[in-house]
Design an enzyme around this catalytic site. Structure first.
Site, short mmCIF file in Angstrom:
data_model
loop_
_atom_site.label_atom_id
_atom_site.label_comp_id
_atom_site.label_asym_id
_atom_site.label_seq_id
_atom_site.Cartn_x
_atom_site.Cartn_y
_atom_site.Cartn_z
N GLU A 1 -8.05 0.87 0.71
CA GLU A 1 -7.75 -0.53 1.01
C GLU A 1 -7.62 -1.34 -0.27
O GLU A 1 -8.46 -1.21 -1.17
CB GLU A 1 -8.88 -1.11 1.88
CG GLU A 1 -8.41 -2.20 2.79
CD GLU A 1 -7.48 -1.66 3.87
OE1 GLU A 1 -6.25 -1.83 3.73
OE2 GLU A 1 -7.98 -1.06 4.84
N HIS A 2 -6.59 -2.16 -0.31
CA HIS A 2 -6.29 -2.97 -1.50
C HIS A 2 -6.11 -2.08 -2.73
O HIS A 2 -6.57 -2.38 -3.81
CB HIS A 2 -7.39 -4.02 -1.73
CG HIS A 2 -7.34 -5.12 -0.72
ND1 HIS A 2 -6.40 -6.11 -0.77
CD2 HIS A 2 -8.08 -5.35 0.38
CE1 HIS A 2 -6.57 -6.93 0.27
NE2 HIS A 2 -7.58 -6.49 0.98
N ASP B 1 -2.81 -0.33 -2.67
CA ASP B 1 -1.35 -0.11 -2.74
C ASP B 1 -0.67 -0.99 -3.79
O ASP B 1 0.25 -0.55 -4.47
CB ASP B 1 -0.66 -0.22 -1.36
CG ASP B 1 -0.72 -1.58 -0.70
OD1 ASP B 1 -1.50 -2.44 -1.17
OD2 ASP B 1 0.01 -1.80 0.28
N ASP C 1 2.11 -0.68 4.52
CA ASP C 1 2.35 -0.90 5.96
C ASP C 1 3.71 -0.35 6.37
O ASP C 1 3.84 0.37 7.36
CB ASP C 1 2.29 -2.40 6.28
CG ASP C 1 0.97 -3.02 5.85
OD1 ASP C 1 0.01 -2.27 5.66
OD2 ASP C 1 0.92 -4.26 5.70
C1 GLA Z 1 -2.09 -5.97 3.76
C2 GLA Z 1 -0.84 -5.66 2.93
C3 GLA Z 1 -0.85 -4.20 2.50
C4 GLA Z 1 -2.17 -3.84 1.81
C5 GLA Z 1 -3.36 -4.27 2.67
C6 GLA Z 1 -4.68 -4.05 1.98
O1 GLA Z 1 -2.05 -5.26 4.96
O2 GLA Z 1 0.31 -5.92 3.70
O3 GLA Z 1 0.25 -3.96 1.64
O4 GLA Z 1 -2.24 -4.40 0.54
O5 GLA Z 1 -3.26 -5.63 3.03
O6 GLA Z 1 -4.93 -2.71 1.77
#
Ligand code: GLA
Length: 391
Positions: A33-34, A36, A177
């Site tokens: 998470e966080h 990408d 995503d």
């Molecule tokens: C949101 C963003 C993704 C990613 C997540 C955190 O969903 O759209 O690109 O950065 O937050 O992991």
């Protein structure tokens, strides 16, 4: 469902002759998470909630879009020649943004089209309804107009969706995503290197286990501003770390390389932000290996550690998500649980043994209502395929 969708299309656009039907799932991130935005690893999978679309080419250059989820007397209508963002077009700016991104890459439709959308993704829960709509639109455009996209096509569709999101909608986000939705494979999680877009699909054994999504129903107001602020803090941390190495993203730095320099960052806050990204990256690598060897116990522990890191180092959790995660951790049938998505509300994802799943569901529901004085929503999800044409 496909026939129902065609009927709905016909009731809006006259008849359903030559209509094609498409689908795109939402996504849940299992871990990573966080990371990408920092060229790191992620491990998301598609979920059995999503958006369907029915579409047909027109003879003129008009585009008409209607969503059953945002009822209005008339479809949103615009000409192919006028692909500008319009506030009053609301949700329809997402598909319009994808048209705009396609045009930027010289993929210009030969005519307009009519499209009807319907979705069952819980709104505002952080399960990527916007990315689903973007990738779905990309799949529709590619199929209706026969564009040949750069290979691998699913990655190109994901990038075009992200381009619409970042530069048309003006929302900063990484590529996770759209990739999860475009590349999804039934019963698999996607282990993706966001720096290179190399990936492999890893089976998720859900015969003996249940994947739960627990929606805190806390609205995600702070998410955009805080998301951008975290990115800036990470950029600053990277800038300082570059004194000691030629890294171009936090995702390239290993925990071993980070450790000797961490104490010398100018601010403890920057240290925590960078530590989250760097250690989460390692956890994601380990989680992918654990999943591959069927070691779900270790996988679950990594999920729990990921939550703590998001709570204390990256600071994107909230009371509601912490309450859900902590309640899960206390349950004997739960292997692991963590907040998922950008944070500040939204959902927790939990991996639970099948034979304890009903008791788990009951307990979480009760305890969350008792501590937070609000109800959560609980979904058992399966893992479908990615965005595609259905008929
Ligand atoms: C949101 C963003 C993704 C990613 C997540 C955190 O969903 O759209 O690109 O950065 O937050 O992991």
């Amino acid at each position: 469902m496909n026939d129902r969708l065609k009927q709905l299309f016909a009731s809006r656009f006259g008849d359903a002759a030559d209509v094609r039907v498409y689908t795109a799932p939402g996504r849940v991130n299992l871990i990573g998470e966080h990371t990408d935005c920092h060229g790191g690893y992620v491990l998301p999978c598609p979920i059995s909630f999503g958006i369907r679309g029915a579409a047909r080419m027109r003879k003129d250059s008009l585009v008409r879009l209607y969503s059953e989820n945002f009822p209005s007397p008339e479809p949103v209508a615009f000409s192919l020649e006028d692909l500008t963002y319009r506030k009053e077009h609301g949700w329809a700016n997402y598909p319009k943004g994808v048209l705009w991104a396609f045009r930027n890459h010289k993929h210009v439709p030969s005519s307009g089209f009519d499209a009807f959308f319907w979705g069952d993704l819980p709104a505002g829960a952080g399960l990527s309804s916007s990315a689903a709509l973007e990738v779905l639109t990309g799949v529709i455009l590619k199929d209706l107009f026969g564009f040949s996209l750069e290979r691998p096509e699913a990655c190109t569709l994901a990038k075009l969706g992200q381009e619409a999101e970042n530069h048309f909608m003006g929302v900063q986000s990484g590529i996770m995503d759209q990739c999860a939705i475009a590349l999804g494979t039934p019963e698999h999680a996607l282990f993706l290197d966001c720096g290179t877009l190399d990936y492999r699909q890893i089976p998720v054994p859900l015969q003996e286990h249940v994947l739960f999504i627990l929606d805190s129903r806390k609205s995600r107001e702070l998410v955009t501003s805080e998301y951008n602020r975290r990115r800036e803090e990470c950029a600053q941390a990277l800038g300082e770390l570059q004194r000691w190495g030629s890294w171009s993203a936090l995702g390239e730095i290993s925990p071993e390389e980070f450790a000797p320099h961490a104490p010398h960052l100018s601010d403890p806050l920057l240290r925590r932000r960078a530590r989250h990204v760097i250690l989460e990256n390692r956890r994601t690598l380990e989680a992918a290996e654990a999943l591959e060897t069927g070691d779900l116990k270790s996988f679950g522990k990594l999920m729990n550690r990921s939550h703590l890191s998001l709570q204390f180092d990256y600071e994107v959790s909230c009371r509601e998500l912490d309450c859900l995660a902590e309640t899960c951790w206390q349950h004997s049938a739960c292997l692991g649980a963590r907040m998922t998505g950008a944070g500040f509300g939204g959902c927790v994802v939990a991996l639970v043994q099948k034979d304890g799943a009903s008791a788990f569901e009951e307990d979480i529901r009760r305890e969350y209502a008792r501590h937070m004085e609000r109800e959560c929503r609980i979904y058992r999800v399966s893992i479908p395929g990615g965005a595609r044409r259905l008929s």
